[in-house]
Design an enzyme around this catalytic site. Structure first.
Site, PDB file in Angstrom:
ATOM      1  NE  ARG A  56      -3.830  -1.843   2.613  1.00  0.00           N
ATOM      2  CZ  ARG A  56      -5.102  -1.500   2.434  1.00  0.00           C
ATOM      3  NH1 ARG A  56      -5.435  -0.248   2.221  1.00  0.00           N
ATOM      4  NH2 ARG A  56      -6.046  -2.407   2.483  1.00  0.00           N
ATOM      5  CE  LYS A 191       9.265 -25.876  12.601  1.00  0.00           C
ATOM      6  NZ  LYS A 191      10.310 -24.871  12.765  1.00  0.00           N
ATOM      7  CG  HIS A 249       2.418 -24.703  14.012  1.00  0.00           C
ATOM      8  ND1 HIS A 249       2.334 -24.535  12.653  1.00  0.00           N
ATOM      9  CD2 HIS A 249       2.721 -23.475  14.517  1.00  0.00           C
ATOM     10  CE1 HIS A 249       2.580 -23.272  12.357  1.00  0.00           C
ATOM     11  NE2 HIS A 249       2.810 -22.610  13.470  1.00  0.00           N
ATOM     12  CE  LYS A 349       4.016 -16.748  21.000  1.00  0.00           C
ATOM     13  NZ  LYS A 349       4.953 -17.372  20.073  1.00  0.00           N
ATOM     14  CE  LYS A 354      11.773 -22.489  18.504  1.00  0.00           C
ATOM     15  NZ  LYS A 354      10.409 -22.244  18.169  1.00  0.00           N
TER      16      LYS A 354
HETATM   17  C1  BG6 Z   1       4.092 -19.374  14.315  1.00  0.00           C
HETATM   18  C2  BG6 Z   1       3.397 -18.717  15.480  1.00  0.00           C
HETATM   19  O1  BG6 Z   1       3.173 -19.980  13.476  1.00  0.00           O
HETATM   20  O2  BG6 Z   1       5.002 -20.340  14.810  1.00  0.00           O
HETATM   21  C3  BG6 Z   1       4.408 -18.081  16.400  1.00  0.00           C
HETATM   22  O3  BG6 Z   1       2.515 -17.726  14.992  1.00  0.00           O
HETATM   23  C4  BG6 Z   1       5.427 -19.098  16.838  1.00  0.00           C
HETATM   24  O4  BG6 Z   1       3.769 -17.525  17.543  1.00  0.00           O
HETATM   25  C5  BG6 Z   1       6.023 -19.808  15.630  1.00  0.00           C
HETATM   26  O5  BG6 Z   1       6.442 -18.411  17.539  1.00  0.00           O
HETATM   27  C6  BG6 Z   1       6.910 -20.951  16.069  1.00  0.00           C
HETATM   28  O6  BG6 Z   1       7.568 -21.463  14.951  1.00  0.00           O
HETATM   29  P1  BG6 Z   1       8.967 -22.157  15.081  1.00  0.00           P
HETATM   30  O7  BG6 Z   1       9.289 -22.631  13.701  1.00  0.00           O
HETATM   31  O8  BG6 Z   1       9.918 -21.118  15.583  1.00  0.00           O
HETATM   32  O9  BG6 Z   1       8.803 -23.270  16.082  1.00  0.00           O
END
Ligand code: BG6
EC number: 1.1.1.49
Length: 490
Positions: A56, A191, A249, A349, A354
């Protein structure tokens, strides 16, 4: 473990005119352009592919090139950027303006002047813009394919925010596009180790005979994140973890663990089997929801050595928000293979690490014949499929510890993806983008599956969204292991 064969690399895709809506936005800059660069670098993007970057903002061609250079400098090597940028043309377009469809048709006509090409429309825009953009494309006749060229449209999750809105979106998409033209992206499916679940299960005779309720005690699927919501409060506070991670997911990972083998690995057959899993989801008992669902919201804490705010203190979050940032959900599948086996899905979160992984826990041995000498309890075997950060497949077994005494020792047999050569390997977005260009829908959501998952989750979401709900929302410390109740639940 040594690899016994290497994978052939994909071949170059046919040229395409790729239209990226939202071309100045975060998704385009962080994921789509780097993915295109990676395809370019691997020789998978035809030289005749052209990219129409649509936004835009009023920008000249030079201003847009500068913006790309600035935003992508870290992510893309300069030689690659130099290869990509000349193929990109910027078009300012406001889909609300009545002549926008016509303007876009003209711009595409220009790109097609030499030879007509397949078209791919990528909606890298907020979900609220999907319906107006699909309508604009459709009304301008841009959804129609010719005999020689295909037209495809790519949408990112979330596909709606509940069953009703998912159907509403689908009605509009289907007004102008056929199901085979619609690519609903779930980047988890691209993945490597996620795809490996099916290979592991169905290319080995070893696992499948024990992959059922007789031998498996439970399966746990975890997607834990250290990050908070960043600058996404506007989206996240309306969505929460169930819409953001579970409807897509987590459900996708569940389907790969639980599905039956299709007779052949073809998109529709694989997608049929995934849908059958969702059809078998046992509806949660809303009267006893707290036994199967634990919700949490992060409070202040420490992450990566720094003090971080709690969810309610994040900029843009409503101060009295009841949006969950963590969920543990126990689901059952009502079919012969899985009757009685719980699947624990857990995502949140601002957790301590992670990590994304699937753990298949087998049943314990019926009785320990070693009970008189030493070990009363023998830990069960586990198969761990690590998706991030460790891309591993690990089988945990019991062996004899060395020495004159009889004692058990847990050992792991491990195969690490990271140790492979990585040749021909594409990152998540490059892989799905290539599939969109070549038209392979295996890794994408089909509408029936989207609706089945929303059908399962919507009654729960209605409860979670309701301020008077009696469902507890557990506060957990940022950077910690998550709500205590979930740790107790397993
Ligand atoms: C996204 C979500 O689809 O996936 C995010 O909207 C999340 O909130 C992310 O952080 C996680 O993806 P990955 O590949 O980092 O595990």
């Amino acid at each position: 473990m040594t690899a016994t064969s290497s994978c052939p690399t994909a071949s170059q895709a046919a040229p395409v005119n790729l239209v990226i809506f939202g071309a100045t936005g975060d998704l385009a800059m962080r994921k789509i352009f780097p993915a295109l660069a990676s395809l370019c670098q691997n020789g998978l993007l035809s030289h005749d592919t052209r990219i129409l970057a649509v936004g835009r903002t009023d920008l000249s061609a030079d201003e847009y090139s500068n913006l790309l250079g600035e935003k992508l400098a870290q992510a893309i090597p300069p030689s690659c950027l130099a290869d990509l940028v000349p193929r990109i043309r910027y078009l300012r377009l406001d889909p609300d303006e009545p002549e926008s469809g016509y303007t876009l048709s003209m711009a595409l006509g220009d790109l097609d002047r030499e030879t007509p090409k397949n078209r791919l429309f990528y909606l890298a825009v907020p979900p609220s813009a999907y319906i107006p953009l699909a309508t604009m494309l459709g009304e301008a006749g841009l959804g129609r394919e010719s005999e020689d060229t295909s037209v495809r449209i790519v949408v990112e999750k979330p596909f709606g925010r509940d069953l009703a809105t998912a159907r509403e979106l689908d009605t509009v998409l289907h007004r102008y596009f056929k199901e085979r033209q619609i690519f609903r992206i779930d980047h988890y499916m691209a993945k490597e180790t996620v795809q490996n679940v099916l290979l592991l299960r169905f290319a080995n005779a070893l696992f499948e005979p024990v992959w059922n309720r007789r031998y498996i005690d439970h399966i746990r699927i975890t997607a834990a994140e250290t990050l908070g919501i960043g600058h996404r409060a506007g989206f996240y506070d309306q969505a929460g973890v169930l819409r953001d991670m579970f409807q897509n997911h987590m459900m996708m990972l569940l389907s790969l663990c639980a599905m039956e083998p299709p007779s052949i690995f073809e998109a529709e057959l694989v997608r049929d089997e995934r849908s059958k899993v969702f059809r078998a989801l046992r509806p949660l008992d809303l009267e006893r929801l707290d036994e199967q669902l634990i919700l949490g919201q992060y409070g202040p804490g420490m992450s990566g050595g720094e003090a971080v705010p709690g969810y309610l203190q994040e900029p843009g979050v409503r101060p009295d928000s009841i949006t969950p940032t963590f969920a543990w959900l126990k689901v059952y599948l009502d079919n012969w293979r899985w009757q009685g086996v719980p699947f624990h899905l857990c995502s949140g979160k601002r957790l301590e690490a992670k990590h994304t992984e699937i753990t298949v826990q087998f049943k314990s041995v019926p009785v320990s014949m070693f009970r008189k000498s030493r070990d009363e309890v023998i830990p069960p075997n586990r198969l761990v499929i690590g998706i991030h950060p460790d891309e591993v497949v690990r089988l945990e077994v019991q062996t004899k510890g060395q020495g004159s005494q009889l004692c058990l020792q847990g050992q792991s047999m491990e195969f690490s993806y990271g140790a492979g050569s990585g040749l021909g390997r594409l990152d998540d977005y490059a892989k799905v983008l290539l599939d969109c260009i070549t038209g392979d829908q295996t890794l994408f959501w089909r509408q029936d599956a989207v609706e089945l998952c929303w059908g399962f989750l919507t009654p729960i979401l209605d409860r979670c969204d309701c301020p008077d709900s009696e469902l507890p929302l557990h506060t957990y410390v940022a950077g910690g292991p998550g709500p205590k109740a979930a740790q107790r639940a397993g």
